[in-house]
Scaffold this active site. Structure first.
Site, PDB file in Angstrom:
ATOM      1  N   THR B 180      65.840  42.582 100.441  1.00 61.84           N
ATOM      2  CA  THR B 180      64.627  42.232  99.794  1.00 61.84           C
ATOM      3  C   THR B 180      64.120  41.095 100.202  1.00 61.84           C
ATOM      4  OG1 THR B 180      63.784  41.724  97.634  1.00 61.84           O
ATOM      5  CG2 THR B 180      65.933  40.844  97.880  1.00 61.84           C
ATOM      6  N   TRP B 441      56.225  43.457  99.947  1.00 64.50           N
ATOM      7  CA  TRP B 441      56.259  41.882  99.829  1.00 64.50           C
ATOM      8  C   TRP B 441      56.074  41.110 101.008  1.00 64.50           C
ATOM      9  CZ3 TRP B 441      57.555  40.488  95.031  1.00 64.50           C
ATOM     10  CH2 TRP B 441      58.349  41.194  94.129  1.00 64.50           C
TER      11      TRP B 441
END
Lengths: 552, 552
Positions: B180, B441
């Site tokens: 992530t 992201w």
């Protein structure tokens, strides 16, 4: 080590009390209909936990229930495991000696008992077997006269805090326990860890399992002393759905009334229950089944005629199969994708009446007498082996049974099955000689031992024969000793068994034979006896109504 | 110790290949549409396992994929974890340095790469970071020119046995991995154990999760490099449903064609995908959506207008929220029982557009700045904390991040939320300043560091501003050093960022300010900047179409 938190039951309770605080729990009790919300349920569950803690009980302790289906029993379903203790549901329909053995073997610290079952428990009570029990609690607000000290449930939990700082519980911690009656010897204990109950709850919530949505109204008629009422108190809570509990000894009119008045959408029970409802309606009593969507049938095979009868009312019968050793759900006879279009209605009914498709997460194989896996052709048969996250891998303190009934991590179910091309399992015979009457087990071997204990009996075999109402009833075949009067022997045996066992264990018939047929290896060949008996007429009405296990 | 067998993915594969051997898996690939059954899928998965074993890979090894959604990628989904190895899906849209860091950090033994992504991987390749990689496999039957040795997937698995004697794998064994992108520093690795993926699969199969039935046709448009495509390859298999994979860089017409021709009933993707479909249809292209039942939207908030638009076609939008750290599903915005009757349509849409109701098995709490839990009133807000069996409790080899982002067994999500009386979670702000453009992201902090590395910049802050198509786009606020020409600085920065980062990371605007506003504790107050920018007009069209992450 990476990984998430342990799988425990507590978050299901947390979710229901927070997201569905206004959703109802309805309960038919000895005192009438009780009705409250998850909010109050959560409060009372916390009170129960405080009461148990104050009484010195907690993590690792086994706490028994001897109860029908009602809100107080449901409070123990989360109150006990969430404390890290173990909910041990005892079947009150068992013979006294089994109850004594079970309480002693489990070393229960407390027993919660229904007022209507207190007499039965008192009859089974003996100080030695019940030595571990520090606390008896009667489910209500008063206590009848009993041979042991007891408090009422309401006084036990009353006045306690309605919040509890629940402990962190390990997923390997046993959370539940249930005994299964086998063919030989004493009942065998099965422990359910938090993880087993978590996995079973999730799997049964899926559409491939039993399927529960938050707008469902779920009424388990299957007793909560039968493997956690097939896990429905847990799955219904996890889904945030409304619970309905039909209370002690529900009659068809009680069931009909709750179905109608509470808008039940999913209900569950053994075939005998639904035969009762069917007879009630056929006797001219109108019951509105328009809200009812699904009747889950298990415990015994679902008769095709019953599936068809419910179909006419737009109610779908979901036939499920399982075992105490499996928490209990193993397979569900959903109609697979495509089959609704491919098959005729009769062919569909034939599939839906089978034991069904294995639930996601489990595996099975079918092993023939030579130890080979049988092909899935609907014809070849063998013993069904299952394994999975909610299938136990051992019995409690029973090494000899563990040796017999498990092979590696596989449970040998004792059911002889075929599997068809679509993967539907069908039970065709039972490898272990147990008899299932109205959804309750009767041990043929135990009855045989009792019969052969009579000096006038040389040999005896007890088999289950098909019965319209109870699915199966025991029949005894006896070989009297030379010179004995067969009728007098049968009368003696009737009296003796009636004294020592629940009345519904009494064989429907005592048939004199010259010799018990034997297999090649010298074992009793019950298959031959069952076939022989199938040619005779079973006298309907021979079993007294009150002998029915679900009406005891 | 009592308990069932370990929770692993293998029985899901076993069930599908045995019960649903004829059910299809359809895949749009570089070579056209591929179509086969679970039976062939199972054969090829076994071949893959043999090929990996022969190449010296097995239990505990991390094996990476760098691929879009297609049948070969799906084969790695079971072939790798069921071998006891770890499926590590790499996001090919990341900057090269992140890819280098990830491969080195995970010490991947092999990388499976799409032909269309081989150039991107070759660009990121450097011998040091990729030192652990023994094997490159190109997803197809040929190999392009690359700076490393590679074999084609078909030659890699070809000729191997189609049965594999799968090992017994522990439920604590890591089965998956995904990185992530946070706000600060390097991407953080999240490992998924077998048990986490098992629990997530079961939970998402329930009606309270995403719900999958065996007659569903499931097409995840969400990339399989995004947290296992929200677990859908696993849940679809466990349900025995048909899979449809839309292949590399699917355009709206590709998606429309598959929806129609394959009879897709459930699909899933970020809002940008559905905006694309909407525009395509509004441009006059007719698409038959009559088979489509559910569009699962996640990755970014589902716009209300999109929910309403799909409603007009009889398609239900299910808005779901999750995180890489959560395997990923955390909450789903189903309409609760009763609310359909109680609420107006607008009020229903308002609920359905929230992040939703926590999935059974998880727990959450919302903590304000003073460390107190906020009440569920839809107004008070705080940071969302979650925990549960499929929520990780640590990052891979990142003690300092573990210290920041976890508190006991709670994951601090970084999302600032309210919770209404019915328990619906709504994200109102992001505590961690990351920007989400088209479901991907962008690290604001990383961009800031890159900008501030320029000698002509004194201070800089990058914030996400709302954008109709991409939901959010980065905008840079810069304070040039005295005497510097702001326009020249902006040009320099544009060139510099375009070289070092994917082009869709390039801020849409560079705005000169005198000083970055600060909070009381001296931190950059991005909230103020976002509000300031909200008053300006964002020039539509400034982001070149080809810069879109899902079309790269």
């Amino acid at each position: 080590m990476p990984g998430g938190t342990d799988q425990t039951l507590r978050p299901f309770l947390w979710r229901a009390e927070n997201l569905y605080s206004d959703t109802e729990i309805v309960s038919r009790t000895h005192e009438g209909i009780e009705r409250y919300t998850y909010e109050e349920y959560s409060d009372r569950t916390a009170q129960l936990a405080h009461a148990l803690t104050d009484a010195g009980m907690g993590e690792g302790d086994r706490i028994a229930t001897f109860c029908w289906n009602h809100h107080r029993h449901f409070e123990t379903y989360f109150g006990i495991p969430t404390l890290g203790a173990q909910l041990h549901t005892i079947n009150p329909l068992l013979p006294d000696e089994h109850i004594q053995f079970i309480v002693e073997n489990a070393a229960d610290k407390a027993i919660f008992v229904d007022p209507s079952l207190a007499e039965k428990l008192a009859g089974a009570y003996d100080a030695d077997s019940f030595d571990s029990v520090d606390q008896f609690v009667v489910m209500g607000d008063s206590v009848p006269d009993l041979p042991f000290d007891a408090v009422s449930y309401e006084s036990f939990i009353g006045g306690h805090e309605t919040e509890y700082d629940w402990p962190v519980v390990d997923q390997d911690q046993p959370a539940g326990m249930c005994y299964t009656s086998g063919t030989t010897g004493k009942p065998k204990g099965v422990e359910y860890t938090q993880q087993m109950l978590w996995g079973h709850t999730m799997a049964t919530m899926t559409p491939q399992g039993l399927g529960v949505e938050d707008d469902d109204v779920v009424m388990p008629v299957v007793p909560m002393f039968h493997v956690n009422a097939w896990g429905m108190p847990f799955s219904t809570t996890a889904a945030g759905a409304k619970h309905v509990y039909p209370g002690p000894s529900p009659e068809p009119e009680d069931i009909a009334q709750l179905l109608e008045e509470e808008g039940v959408t999913i209900t569950a029970g053994v075939p005998t229950v639904w035969l009762g409802l069917q007879e009630y309606m056929q006797a001219g009593n109108e019951v509105d089944l328009s809200e009812l969507e699904t009747v889950i049938i298990g415990g015994s095979a679902a008769p095709k005629a019953m599936i068809e009868w419910f179909d006419e009312y737009g109610v779908s019968v979901t036939h499920a199969w399982g075992m105490t050793e499996m928490s209990p759900i193993g397979s569900v006879a959903h109609l697979k994708s495509g089959l609704a279009e491919e098959l005729t209605y009769d062919e569909q009914i034939e599939r839906r009446a089978k034991q069904g498709l294995i639930v996601p997460g489990l595996e099975f194989k079918v092993i023939d007498d030579d130890g080979n896996e049988v092909p899935w052709n609907g014809e070849d048969f063998g013993e069904l082996y299952v394994r999975g996250p909610w299938v136990t891998q051992e019995y409690f303190q029973r090494p000899e049974a563990n040796e017999n009934d498990f092979e590696g991590n596989w449970l040998k179910t004792g059911d002889v099955v075929t599997v068809d091309e679509d993967g539907y399992i069908k039970i065709v015979d039972r490898a272990k000689d147990v008899i299932k009457s109205g959804g309750e087990w009767i041990s043929s071997v135990e009855l045989e031992n009792a019969i052969m204990a009579n000096d006038n009996v040389a040999e005896a075999a007890v088999v289950g024969v098909p019965h319209e109402r109870w699915q199966e009833r025991p029949v005894a075949f006896i070989v009297p000793v030379e010179g004995a009067d067969p009728d007098a022997v049968a009368d003696e045996l009737r009296e003796q068994i009636s004294e020592d066992y629940p009345k519904w264990w009494l064989p429907d018939d005592f048939i004199q034979i010259d010799e018990v047929p034997k297999t090649a290896t010298g074992k009793f060949s019950k298959k031959d006896l069952r076939e022989e008996y199938a040619d005779q007429d079973l006298v309907e009405g021979q079993v007294p109504e009150e002998a029915a296990p679900d009406e005891e």
